[in-house]
Every structure is written in C-alpha cells, then in structure tokens.
Design an enzyme around this catalytic site. Structure first.
Site, PDB file in Angstrom:
ATOM      1  N   THR A 132      34.231  38.318  32.514  1.00 52.82           N
ATOM      2  CA  THR A 132      34.349  37.961  31.107  1.00 52.82           C
ATOM      3  C   THR A 132      35.628  37.153  30.983  1.00 52.82           C
ATOM      4  O   THR A 132      36.376  37.012  31.939  1.00 52.82           O
ATOM      5  CB  THR A 132      34.389  39.256  30.260  1.00 52.82           C
ATOM      6  OG1 THR A 132      33.196  40.001  30.495  1.00 52.82           O
ATOM      7  CG2 THR A 132      34.511  39.003  28.778  1.00 52.82           C
TER       8      THR A 132
ATOM      9  N   ASP B 133      23.528  45.647  30.288  1.00 51.52           N
ATOM     10  CA  ASP B 133      24.455  46.490  29.533  1.00 51.52           C
ATOM     11  C   ASP B 133      23.710  47.574  28.762  1.00 51.52           C
ATOM     12  O   ASP B 133      24.323  48.467  28.180  1.00 51.52           O
ATOM     13  CB  ASP B 133      25.282  45.649  28.550  1.00 51.52           C
ATOM     14  CG  ASP B 133      26.498  45.023  29.214  1.00 51.52           C
ATOM     15  OD1 ASP B 133      26.760  45.340  30.393  1.00 51.52           O
ATOM     16  OD2 ASP B 133      27.194  44.225  28.561  1.00 51.52           O
TER      17      ASP B 133
ATOM     18  N   SER C 197      31.781  46.348  25.718  1.00 53.77           N
ATOM     19  CA  SER C 197      33.155  46.842  25.677  1.00 53.77           C
ATOM     20  C   SER C 197      34.146  45.747  25.287  1.00 53.77           C
ATOM     21  O   SER C 197      35.353  46.005  25.240  1.00 53.77           O
ATOM     22  CB  SER C 197      33.562  47.423  27.037  1.00 53.77           C
ATOM     23  OG  SER C 197      32.782  48.557  27.343  1.00 53.77           O
TER      24      SER C 197
ATOM     25  N   GLY D  17      34.765  44.184  31.930  1.00 55.74           N
ATOM     26  CA  GLY D  17      33.701  45.163  31.790  1.00 55.74           C
ATOM     27  C   GLY D  17      34.159  46.335  30.941  1.00 55.74           C
ATOM     28  O   GLY D  17      34.922  46.182  29.992  1.00 55.74           O
TER      29      GLY D  17
END
Length: 581
Positions: free
Chosen positions: A401, A441, A467, A488
C-alpha cells in the site's frame, strides 16, 4: 521529457539507497534497513514554512510539489503524486486499485472519500471455493477471483471536484512525462520484483518487469510504460468515466476472464461503480480530536481504540523502547484487533457499533483487562452493545500500500492511503497498470469455526474491510497532524505508534516514525527484526508474551504543525521524500 522541479526543502527517506546496488541484493521480505530502525533519532527533522508533500517515492513528491508551485492545492498535489506512484511504485498502488482519502478545508472542514473496491454483482458466498474446498490464500491472491471493481479514479475525481484548483488534465502531466520518458528502477522495486516469482507466470507482467532472460530489470535500468501513458492521456481528457466504460473497461473484464482462475468482473460492474463521500469518524481524546476514515476501513477506529485504551495505562512514563512500553502497546493492540475482527465491516451490509466501540466507559473497561506484569495472550472481543454477539475472522491483509500526506499554503490538507493489496496486486496487468486483489481482504470462508457468519464475508456490491488509516488530528478546529501508512493490518499499530510517539511521548514527527516497530495484532507480540527493541525479548517472554521478530516494512508519512512551521516525518524504511515550500 524531463520532470522539472525546484524543491525548497528536500528529505530522502532512503535517498542514498537509490544509488546503492547492494540494497537491491536484499530479499524484499527483508526490505528495511535494520540500522535505520535501531534508533528514533537517526535523522534530522525537516521543517517548511508554507507547504509540504510527503510520499513514498522522490518522483511522486516532486510531482506534488510541482503542482503546488503551479498554484495548485493540496488535493491537486496529492492526485499528481498518486498518478506517479502508480507508475514508479506499481507494487503498492495504482488506478487498478482503491483507497481512502481524507481532506480538510478551512471553510468546509473535514471530508472523506471512500474509493474502496466492490464485489462484482455475480459473486456468491462460495467465491473462494475451488473443487469444493476453500482456496489457499496464495491461490486466491493471484487469481481473477481476487479482483474487485477498482475505485481509485472515481474517488480522486470526486475529491478534485470538492478541493481541486488546477484543471484535472494538468495533474496528469508529471506521470505522463515519466511514463513516456522513463524512470530508473529503484533498489526497492528491483528487489520486490525479484521477491515475486509469480510475475513470470503472466505474459504482461513478465514482459514489463523482467528482461529477456526472465530476470528483474537491474537497478538503474530506465523503464518506460507507454501503455500507461496512453491510459493517462485518455483519463486526463475524458475524466474517470473513461476508466469505467469503453475499450478500457472491456480490456479489464477480458483480462480477468482470461485468468486461469477466472473472476466475474463485468462491464456493468465498472459502469455502476461509485465512490462515496462519507462522514469522517472522530473521537475526542485529551485536548485533541482524532479523525479518520469511517468503516469499511477498520484502521482509524482501531487506532482510536488503542489510544483510548492507552490513556488508562502508565505508558506515558515509560521509555518508548522499554519492555513496559511494548507490553502496554501490545495489549492495547490485542484488544483493538479483537473488536476489529468481530465488529467492523462495510456499514451498508452490517451494523457497525462504531460509537459504542469508542465510548469512553467502554474503552476504560477494555483497558481494565490489561495486567501490569502479564500478557493476556489472546484477547476476546468485547460487547459494545448489551445484546451483541461476534463471529471470529482472522482474514490476512498483506502489506503493499502507499500513503501520501500533503498540506498547502492555504490551509488545505490531504491524508490519503491507496492500495492494490498484496505486492503487484493480482498480477493481472492491463494496458500498463495492475489490477488489485483486494477481495482477499474478505473472509475466504463465510463462516467461522462455530458456524457463525462473518461480518466481513463476501457479498455482491460489498466493500471489503480494510486497515488503511489515513488520519488527521485536530485541535481547536485546525489540523495539527496528518498521518497514515502502508502495511496491511500492521497499518494500525504503525499509525497508533506514530501518534503515541508524538502525542504521548512528545517526540517530533521524524522521531516518531523512526521508532522501532512493535505491537500485537492479537497473536504474537511482534518486534521489528534487527531493531534495538529485540533486546526486550527475554523480559517480554517472562511476562507471558509469545515474541516474534520479523521485518516491519512500514511507510508512515507525517506532516505536523509546530511553532516552527510544517514538520515532516518520513519513514526511513522506504524511499520516501519530503518536499516543501
């Protein structure tokens, strides 16, 4: 064409590493510098008087600063930065993924935008079953079934409508120039490619990321992506709608259908997708208001729970790297993750008791479960409502991410976290960009071991729990901190630790993001491998902690308002850069 820029302030998180071939030789499951993680005071803080851009890659930060220099807003800078990140950091984010965007404007206050992916309409509860059995996580991750309807472009366009100043098309210039002119493969990108052999299994990713011998392009190789440049030109001219209809939509659908484990994405799924304006979630905490993205993101609500629990412990008097600090921080994490796994999912499908989870008396009762000298081991979810029952869900969430923090001279602020999920997403590449694998997810099995349906089960049109935790801390109606991180599910302890560092231990932004990482996601107590906190392992085990040392490749990026000006915190574990005016 060259990307021109005139930085006033420069800070490279791993800038010197860009020139070090030895960094590229590391396995990317170890992609952090242990020496950088060993002390929170190893880098000087950077302060700017007017504006600041902090991203995970120098080229993205330069693109953002370029927009500010051209009279653009923080929104303009964030979008330009993100379009470049999709090119130079394809393992982390891009137009084929999604994200959560938080914006502050002096006149309208806080706004938030949900660009999370959605489940295709044809999906069923057994989405991740194959031959009558639940697929392995690895099977699911690298398959067409993991691909959700991308949401990022709709969200960026929506935010631009509310807070952009420059023309939409102008924001694409830096990324188009770099895609056509090429950019140098960094040590981190090289090592990540080497660490993902699945890239060789698909023709498009093999052709782009590997040379003729099937090896990762070497550090310094100039990589061009003219297909991505053409996509950007179309989006610049016609807007986000061009992504969700026409030839581009057909190509995405065809690529997902052609995967060996085909997905069910359709043109109508893409055409019908909408990003959402959501009411930001805020919690009063001491003299501040902690604000962030509401569910389906579990990030801010979990961070808020941790801070709300920690204020009932003596952590403020503990050394940040002591066994005592690690103990209390980890126990708070256990409690927050137990509640997250039980109660948080897409609020369009389940009732999320977010106010009850953040109620002061509830958090005080959760904190009372922490013993000073003994770990609770595995926390159970609480009962925020009297009649509440919970199903367990330990869905993995992998750490690929990116996060962007931007503040402009007129008081506009953006805290934005975006993702394609695991490294390089589904590995399905379309016209130079990668499609996400965000649907992993969700709980791979819709029921827990007791037969109860998970709140985070797959359902058509649903947005998977995340998250991601873009946050803005407010005081007297104005931002004082903008923060977020990749990682994550570890995003939650990363952001909570940075805020603990700044708000509880009075560290500056750089010291806070450089702290060695530790915490618990309601399993082992995790310590950052190679960092000084591993010296506390014996003391923690004596308190009943199961200790695990592992890499923690965060990418926490902070802007903090101080009497000196805007202060940057750039994670030393990535290639990030802070640039200001």
């Amino acid at each position: 064409m060259r990307l021109h820029w005139k930085p006033r302030v420069v800070l490279g998180a791993l800038a010197v590493a860009l020139a070090l071939p030895t960094q590229a030789k590391q396995n990317l499951s170890q992609h952090l510098n242990p020496e950088a993680a060993s002390s929170y005071a190893q880098r000087d803080k950077v302060v700017s008087s007017k504006s600041m851009v902090v991203t995970a890659h120098p080229l993205a930060s330069r693109a953002g600063l370029r927009m500010l220099e051209q009279g653009g807003s923080a929104v303009d800078a964030a979008i330009a930065s993100q379009l470049v990140l999709g090119l130079v950091e394809p393992q982390s984010s891009g137009v084929g993924g999604g994200g959560f965007l938080l914006m502050f404007q002096p006149k309208s206050g806080l706004l938030s935008y949900d660009g999370r992916e959605t489940v295709p309409a044809a999906s069923s509860l057994d989405r991740f079953e194959l031959d009558g059995k639940t697929m392995s996580f690895k099977q699911a991750v690298n398959s067409g079934r993991s691909v959700g309807v991308p949401g990022l472009m709709r969200a960026l366009e929506l935010m631009h409508q509310d807070g952009g100043v420059l023309p939409w098309a102008q924001l694409f210039d830096p990324a188009i120039e770099l895609a056509e002119g090429g950019f140098e493969v960094s040590p981190r990108l090289h090592a990540l490619i080497a660490d993902n052999p699945e890239l060789a299994d698909k023709a498009a990713t093999r052709a782009y990321f590997l040379d003729g011998q099937g090896k990762p392009w070497p550090v310094g190789h100039r990589l061009h992506n003219k297909e991505y440049a053409q996509v950007l030109r179309v989006l610049a001219k016609y807007g986000a709608q061009a992504f969700y209809s026409g030839d581009l939509a057909r190509d995405m659908v065809a690529a997902v259908e052609a995967d060996p484990i085909a997905g069910d994405l359709t043109e109508s799924d893409l055409r019908d997708y909408r990003a959402l304006r959501r009411e930001p979630l805020c919690m009063d905490w001491q003299q501040w208001a902690l604000c962030g993205m509401a569910p389906p993101s579990s990030g801010p609500i979990s961070v808020m729970q941790m801070l709300g629990i920690l204020q009932h412990t003596p952590i403020a008097s503990a050394n940040p790297q002591s066994a005592e600090a690690i103990h209390y921080f980890s126990e708070a994490g256990r409690l927050a993750f137990a509640d997250r796994d039980a109660w948080v999912a897409d609020p369009a499908f389940v009732s999320v008791p977010q106010q009850a989870l953040l109620a002061p008396e509830y958090l005080k009762s959760r904190a009372a479960l922490i013993q000073a000298d003994r770990s609770m081991g595995h926390a159970q979810p609480g009962k925020p409502l009297a009649d509440s029952q919970a199903a367990t869900d330990n869905t993995p969430e992998l750490p690929s991410t990116t996060h962007v923090s931007v503040a402009d001279a007129n008081g506009q602020v953006v805290s934005m976290t975006t993702s394609v999920e695991s490294a390089f997403g589904s590995k399905i590449m379309v016209r130079g960009f990668l499609l996400n694998n965000q649907l992993t997810d969700f709980a791979l099995s819709p029921k827990d071991e007791m037969g109860r349906l998970s709140v985070n089960r797959v359902e058509p049109g649903k947005r998977p729990r995340s998250s991601m935790a873009p946050m803005i801390v407010m005081q007297d109606g104005r931002p004082v901190i903008a923060v977020g991180s990749p990682g994550g599910s570890a995003i939650i302890p990363y952001v909570a630790q940075a805020l603990t560092g700044m708000l509880i231990w009075n560290l500056d932004a750089q010291e806070a993001v450089s702290l060695p990482h530790y915490g618990s996601r309601n399993w082992a107590t995790e310590l950052e491998a190679g960092a000084s906190v591993t010296e506390q392992s014996q003391a923690l085990r004596a308190m009943g902690h199961e200790v695990r040392e592992q890499p923690f490749p965060s990418g926490t990026h902070v802007i903090r308002w101080t009497k000196e000006g805007l202060e940057a915190g750039v994670d030393p574990r990535r290639e990030g850069l802070a640039l200001g005016q």
